[in-house]
Design an enzyme around this catalytic site. Structure first.
Site, PDB file in Angstrom:
ATOM      1  CE  LYS A  84      -1.768  -1.582   3.727  1.00 17.57           C
ATOM      2  NZ  LYS A  84      -2.536  -1.864   4.959  1.00 17.57           N
ATOM      3  CB  THR A 143      -7.379   3.180   6.198  1.00 17.04           C
ATOM      4  OG1 THR A 143      -6.065   3.499   6.694  1.00 17.04           O
ATOM      5  CG2 THR A 143      -8.251   4.413   6.274  1.00 17.04           C
ATOM      6  N   GLY A 144      -6.110   0.453   7.217  1.00 16.94           N
ATOM      7  CA  GLY A 144      -5.419  -0.799   6.897  1.00 16.94           C
ATOM      8  C   GLY A 144      -6.188  -2.010   7.372  1.00 16.94           C
ATOM      9  CB  CYS A 145      -8.016  -2.702  10.550  1.00 12.57           C
ATOM     10  SG  CYS A 145      -6.748  -2.423  11.784  1.00 12.57           S
TER      11      CYS A 145
END
Length: 277
Positions: A183, A218-220
């Site tokens: 990402k 956001t990553g989760c």
């Protein structure tokens, strides 16, 4: 009524009491995208939108009991891994997933919270690399996490991301289908580029940056969205289609996050933006 089977997806991660990250965010992601969510608590945090003020991990024998009790009864179609906290927790999760031969393991190597607080002990990184990455169908590091895994500075250009993605893929078995989603949100500029790589195809996924401070979890949420969608995608380009759909959903969740009023720091995304009117 749809006859499509509803997949059971489990998050093995930490608990964020503010609901923006960790298991609570994962369950929202699963539910928003048509999967039944289960959860195994690998860590407890005292956390809000501004800071992490404490971390507690359960005894490994109780973590083992959680996983085994769940898998004994419920057919699990995908697994999302988040905050695991310690080397002992990482090793326990790796052993139990190997025992149960869990499908579609999506590993988000959570190391640092949005607030800058560390969530993974330094001695746990080598255990993560040795025991969990080889079992993971997909790993979803951001650029700082990629730097830690590769023991180098974080990539600073898209060109450097290419090489990092290639090296990360080498940490997974080369003889079977495995994926890296690197990402690129930490790069400067008005465009965000993610790279999806399976050892053969390097797929660039660009998108305009959404200016907002509401990026907590956001990553989760992205990794759990991918885990929810993988069992539901068709066979043709299953992984690519699942990742693209997850990214589109997350962009909507970020873009509409301003309608929520949660805390005064980095607020959460709006997981149910497509469902709540």
């Amino acid at each position: 009524m749809s006859t499509r089977p509803i997949p059971n997806v489990v998050s093995i991660a930490g608990v964020d009491p503010s609901g923006g990250a960790g298991i609570l965010a994962d369950l929202k992601s699963f539910s928003a995208l048509g999967a039944y969510g289960c959860g195994v608590v690998a860590a407890l945090t005292a956390q809000n939108t501004q800071a992490v003020t404490g971390v507690h991990v359960p005894p490994t024998d109780f973590l083992t009991l959680q996983i085994d009790t769940l898998f004994t009864d419920v057919k699990i179609h995908a697994v999302k891994l988040g905050m695991l906290g310690s080397a002992e927790i990482v090793q326990t999760v790796a052993e139990r997933l190997a025992h149960w031969q869990a499908p579609y393991v999506v590993c988000d190597p959570v190391m640092v919270a949005k607030s800058g607080d560390h969530l993974l002990a330094k001695n746990a990184v080598s255990m993560l690399i040795e025991a969990l990455l080889p079992q993971s169908f997909m790993i979803t590091p951001n650029l700082p996490e990629a730097g830690v895994l590769l023991e180098q500075r974080a990539p600073e250009t898209v060109k450097e991301m290419y090489r990092a993605a290639e090296r990360l893929r080498e940490m997974q078995p080369l003889s079977s289908e495995r994926w890296v989603l690197l990402k690129g949100g930490h790069l400067p500029g008005n465009e965000v580029v993610d790279l999806l790589f399976d050892g053969d195809r390097m797929i660039e996924m660009p998108a305009p940056r959404i200016e907002t401070k509401n990026t907590h979890g956001t990553g989760c949420s992205l990794s759990s969205a991918i885990a929810a969608l993988l069992p539901q995608a068709g066979e043709f380009r299953r992984t690519e289609n699942a990742v693209r759909a997850a990214r589109d959903w997350l962009r909507g969740a970020i873009a509409t996050s301003g309608s929520l009023q949660v805390g005064s720091g980095h607020g959460p995304v709006h997981h149910f933006h497509a469902l709540w009117k």
